[in-house]
Design a protein around this motif. Structure first.
Motif, mmCIF file in Angstrom:
data_model
loop_
_atom_site.group_PDB
_atom_site.id
_atom_site.type_symbol
_atom_site.label_atom_id
_atom_site.label_comp_id
_atom_site.label_asym_id
_atom_site.label_seq_id
_atom_site.Cartn_x
_atom_site.Cartn_y
_atom_site.Cartn_z
ATOM 1 N N SER A 266 -22.404 -4.717 0.726
ATOM 2 C CA SER A 266 -23.632 -4.099 1.639
ATOM 3 C C SER A 266 -23.565 -2.846 1.426
ATOM 4 N N PRO A 267 -24.715 -2.095 1.573
ATOM 5 C CA PRO A 267 -24.890 -0.348 1.385
ATOM 6 C C PRO A 267 -24.037 0.019 2.490
ATOM 7 N N SER A 268 -23.726 -0.364 3.625
ATOM 8 C CA SER A 268 -22.871 0.348 4.727
ATOM 9 C C SER A 268 -21.445 0.242 4.319
ATOM 10 N N ALA A 269 -21.135 -0.735 3.677
ATOM 11 C CA ALA A 269 -19.480 -1.067 3.348
ATOM 12 C C ALA A 269 -19.452 0.162 2.172
ATOM 13 N N THR A 270 -20.296 0.293 1.270
ATOM 14 C CA THR A 270 -20.210 1.230 0.194
ATOM 15 C C THR A 270 -20.236 2.650 0.966
ATOM 16 N N LYS A 271 -20.956 2.840 1.874
ATOM 17 C CA LYS A 271 -20.946 4.180 2.347
ATOM 18 C C LYS A 271 -19.785 4.632 3.136
ATOM 19 N N ASN A 272 -18.935 3.488 3.650
ATOM 20 C CA ASN A 272 -17.732 3.816 4.404
ATOM 21 C C ASN A 272 -16.495 3.909 3.508
ATOM 22 N N LEU A 273 -16.626 3.921 1.983
ATOM 23 C CA LEU A 273 -15.464 4.070 1.341
ATOM 24 C C LEU A 273 -15.032 5.797 1.291
ATOM 25 N N SER A 274 -13.970 5.954 0.741
ATOM 26 C CA SER A 274 -13.300 7.213 0.828
ATOM 27 C C SER A 274 -14.360 8.114 -0.103
ATOM 28 N N THR A 275 -14.459 9.251 0.205
ATOM 29 C CA THR A 275 -15.490 10.064 -0.645
ATOM 30 C C THR A 275 -15.344 10.106 -1.924
ATOM 31 N N ALA A 276 -14.018 10.178 -2.549
ATOM 32 C CA ALA A 276 -13.722 9.985 -3.965
ATOM 33 C C ALA A 276 -14.189 8.807 -4.449
ATOM 34 N N GLN A 277 -13.922 7.689 -3.874
ATOM 35 C CA GLN A 277 -14.116 6.250 -4.401
ATOM 36 C C GLN A 277 -15.718 6.157 -4.295
ATOM 37 N N ARG A 278 -16.271 6.556 -3.157
ATOM 38 C CA ARG A 278 -17.882 6.141 -2.909
ATOM 39 C C ARG A 278 -18.307 7.061 -4.240
ATOM 40 N N GLU A 279 -18.082 8.377 -4.421
ATOM 41 C CA GLU A 279 -18.540 9.218 -5.583
ATOM 42 C C GLU A 279 -18.482 8.447 -6.894
ATOM 43 N N LEU A 280 -17.515 7.918 -7.206
ATOM 44 C CA LEU A 280 -16.895 7.124 -8.550
ATOM 45 C C LEU A 280 -17.962 5.944 -8.589
ATOM 46 N N GLU A 281 -17.955 5.257 -7.575
ATOM 47 C CA GLU A 281 -18.834 3.668 -7.654
ATOM 48 C C GLU A 281 -20.313 4.019 -7.720
ATOM 49 N N MET A 282 -20.658 5.126 -6.977
ATOM 50 C CA MET A 282 -22.243 5.223 -6.703
ATOM 51 C C MET A 282 -22.582 5.958 -8.158
ATOM 52 N N VAL A 283 -21.748 6.894 -8.767
ATOM 53 C CA VAL A 283 -22.372 7.452 -9.996
ATOM 54 C C VAL A 283 -22.457 6.321 -11.077
ATOM 55 N N CYS A 284 -21.284 5.690 -11.096
ATOM 56 C CA CYS A 284 -21.309 4.644 -12.209
ATOM 57 C C CYS A 284 -22.495 3.398 -11.744
ATOM 58 N N PHE A 285 -22.661 3.158 -10.626
ATOM 59 C CA PHE A 285 -23.867 2.231 -10.295
ATOM 60 C C PHE A 285 -25.143 2.846 -10.833
ATOM 61 N N LEU A 286 -25.522 4.134 -10.450
ATOM 62 C CA LEU A 286 -26.879 4.551 -10.913
ATOM 63 C C LEU A 286 -26.892 4.825 -12.420
ATOM 64 N N TYR A 287 -25.850 5.200 -12.855
ATOM 65 C CA TYR A 287 -25.674 5.531 -14.415
ATOM 66 C C TYR A 287 -25.950 3.937 -15.115
ATOM 67 N N VAL A 288 -25.119 2.890 -14.819
ATOM 68 C CA VAL A 288 -25.427 1.765 -15.348
ATOM 69 C C VAL A 288 -26.791 0.984 -15.298
ATOM 70 N N THR A 289 -27.044 1.651 -13.921
ATOM 71 C CA THR A 289 -28.467 0.799 -13.774
ATOM 72 C C THR A 289 -29.475 1.509 -14.515
ATOM 73 N N LEU A 290 -29.399 2.958 -14.772
ATOM 74 C CA LEU A 290 -30.647 3.213 -15.793
ATOM 75 C C LEU A 290 -30.314 2.641 -17.190
ATOM 76 N N LEU A 291 -29.075 2.584 -17.478
ATOM 77 C CA LEU A 291 -29.066 1.945 -19.174
ATOM 78 C C LEU A 291 -29.529 0.421 -19.144
ATOM 79 N N GLU A 292 -29.466 -0.361 -17.689
ATOM 80 C CA GLU A 292 -29.924 -1.790 -17.780
ATOM 81 C C GLU A 292 -31.246 -1.643 -17.609
#
Length: 430
Positions: A266-292
Motif C-alpha cells: 500500500s502507498p502508506s506502507a511505502t511512505k513509512n519506509l526509511s528515507t533511503a529505502q523509500r527514495e530507492l524504491e520510489m525512484v526505481c518505481f517511477l523509472y521502470v514505470t516510464l520504461l513500461e
C-alpha cells in the motif's frame, strides 16, 4: 543438465507429493550404484542409508542430515531397486545407530558423486561470486538460489541454509547500498523530493486516489482511450524529469524488483519506509514505470495503426467490388448501344458520350494509393488522434536513418501547420 533435473538443488526437505516419475528421474540408482551398494560392504538398514545419502547428494547437493522425513515413494523405490524388503522408516536419523557410520557413508557418497566439501578457499570464491550475482539478483532468496546452483555446478557440497543466507545477506546489502548511492548521484536531490511528494499527493478527480495508485493501475483494453491514458502517465513522469535520471548502473532485474515492491504494498506502507529505502524504491518505481508505459504506448500505437489500416483497406475493397459491379452494368449498356442497328453512327457516339462523361474522375491508382486516400478522407480524425497521442514519444537514432529523416520532415511540416508537401520537395528518401 536441463533445469527439469535441477529443481531439487538446495532442497533440505522433499515434498510428500513426490511422484514415482520424479523419483525415478532424479533419485534413481544406476547399475553401477547397485553394485557399489551390495553386501558385504553395506548390510541391512546401512545399505538403505548409504543409498539415501547417494541419491540425495546427487539430486540436491546436500547431505540429508536435517531431513526429518523421507517420502514413502522414495523409500519404496530404493528398497525395490536394492532388492530389500519394504520398510516404514521415516527419517534419516533412524537409519543409523551411530554418527560415525553416517559420516562414513557421506564420505563414500561424496567420492562416488565427485563432490568436495567447501573449504576456506572455495568459500572466499563463493563470497566473490555472491558479490557479482547480487548485482542482478532481485532478493536474498534469489541470491541464495543462484549460489546453490553455482556450488552444485562446481561439485561442491552445499553448506547449511543459514551459512549461505548470511553470506547472501551481506552481499545483497552491499549491492543495495551501491544502488542507493547510484540514485543519489544519478538523480538530482530536487528531482527526488519533488517526485516523491507528487507521487503521494492526491490526484484531481473522483475517487481521491494518489498519483502513485494511478501510475500503478494496469492498462485497460486496447483502444484510443487507453492509449490516451498511457500517454498521460508518460507526460506526468516526464514532467518530473524521470527520463533524465541516470540509473544504468543498477541492473534492470533489480530495478524491476524495487518497482514491484512498491506495486505490491500500500502507498502508506511505502511512505513509512526509511528515507533511503523509500527514495530507492520510489525512484526505481517511477523509472521502470516510464520504461513500461513507453513500451506500452509504442505497442498500442502499432496495434491502433494496424486497426486503422485494416478498416481503410476493407472500405477500399468494398468500393472496388462496387465499382466492378458498376463497370459490368455499364459494359452491358455500351454493348446494347454499340450494336443497336436502329441507331446511326452519330447517334451511337452521342449516347456513348452520355454514358461516359468527359469530366468523370479518371483515377487508376494502386491499391496502396486508394488505402492512403481512404485514411486521409475517412479516418483523418482517428489518425490525428493517434499521432497526437504518440507525439510525446522521443524517437532517436542515427541522423542518416531514412525513417528518422521522414519523421523529422513530417514533424517540421506539422509544426508549420502545412496541409501538403511543399513544392519541389525531394522525396527520393521516402
Amino acid at each position: 543438465m536441463p533445469s527439469f533435473y535441477l529443481r531439487f538443488v538446495g532442497s533440505d526437505t522433499l515434498p510428500k507429493s513426490l511422484s514415482r516419475r520424479e523419483v525415478e528421474e532424479c533419485f534413481g540408482l544406476s547399475a553401477e550404484d547397485i553394485l557399489e551398494l551390495r553386501p558385504p560392504r553395506f548390510r541391512g538398514t546401512a545399505r538403505l542409508g548409504a543409498a539415501v545419502q547417494l541419491v540425495m547428494l546427487r539430486a540436491t547437493g546436500r547431505h540429508p542430515d536435517a531431513l526429518s522425513g523421507l517420502p514413502p515413494v522414495l523409500l519404496r523405490h530404493l528398497t525395490s531397486t536394492l532388492g530389500m524388503s519394504a520398510t516404514d522408516i521415516a527419517s534419516v536419523t533412524s537409519l543409523y545407530k551411530d554418527r560415525d557410520t553416517r559420516f562414513e557413508h557421506q564420505l563414500w557418497a561424496r567420492r562416488r558423486v565427485g563432490f568436495v566439501v567447501l573449504d576456506d578457499t572455495t568459500k572466499a570464491l563463493l563470497a566473490d561470486t555472491l558479490r557479482e550475482l547480487s548485482a542482478s539478483a532481485v532478493s536474498v532468496n534469489d541470491l541464495v538460489h543462484q549460489s546453490e546452483h553455482w556450488l552444485f555446478e562446481r561439485r561442491l557440497v552445499l553448506p547449511g541454509d543459514r551459512t549461505l543466507r548470511d553470506m547472501a545477506r551481506t552481499a545483497f546489502a552491499a549491492q543495495e547500498q551501491a544502488a542507493i548511492e547510484t540514485v543519489r548521484s544519478g538523480v538530482p536531490r530536487e528531482h527526488i523530493d519533488r517526485a516523491i511528494f507528487h507521487a503521494f499527493s492526491k490526484r484531481s478527480g473522483p475517487g481521491g486516489h494518489t498519483v502513485l495508485e494511478w501510475l500503478r493501475t494496469p492498462p485497460g483494453k486496447h483502444g484510443q482511450l487507453t492509449l490516451s491514458e498511457v500517454t498521460k502517465k508518460i507526460e506526468c513522469l516526464k514532467a518530473l524529469h524521470v527520463h533524465e535520471w541516470k540509473l544504468s548502473a543498477i541492473a534492470l532485474n533489480r530495478l524491476k524488483a524495487y518497482c514491484q515492491e512498491v506495486v505490491n504494498r500500500s502507498p502508506s506502507a511505502t511512505k513509512n519506509l526509511s528515507t533511503a529505502q523509500r527514495e530507492l524504491e520510489m525512484v526505481c518505481f517511477l523509472y521502470v514505470t516510464l520504461l513500461e508505459q513507453t513500451d506500452l504506448a509504442a505497442e498500442m500505437g502499432a496495434r491502433r495503426l494496424t486497426d486503422l489500416y485494416r478498416k481503410a483497406s476493407g472500405k477500399v475493397l468494398k468500393k472496388q467490388a462496387d465499382s466492378s459491379i458498376d463497370l459490368r452494368a455499364e459494359r452491358v449498356k455500351l454493348k446494347a448501344i454499340l450494336y443497336d442497328k436502329k441507331m446511326t453512327a452519330e447517334q451511337i457516339v452521342t449516347e456513348m458520350r452520355k454514358l461516359v462523361p468527359q469530366n468523370e474522375p479518371d483515377f487508376a491508382g494502386t491499391r496502396a494509393q486508394l488505402v492512403r486516400e481512404a485514411l486521409v478522407k475517412e479516418e483523418a480524425p482517428r489518425v490525428a488522434a493517434l499521432l497526437n497521442s504518440l507525439g510525446i514519444l522521443e524517437i532517436k537514432g542515427e541522423a542518416s536513418d531514412k525513417a528518422l529523416r521522414q519523421l523529422k520532415l513530417l514533424r517540421d511540416l506539422a509544426k508549420r501547420g502545412a496541409a501538403s508537401l511543399p513544392e519541389g520537395l525531394d522525396v527520393s528518401f521516402a
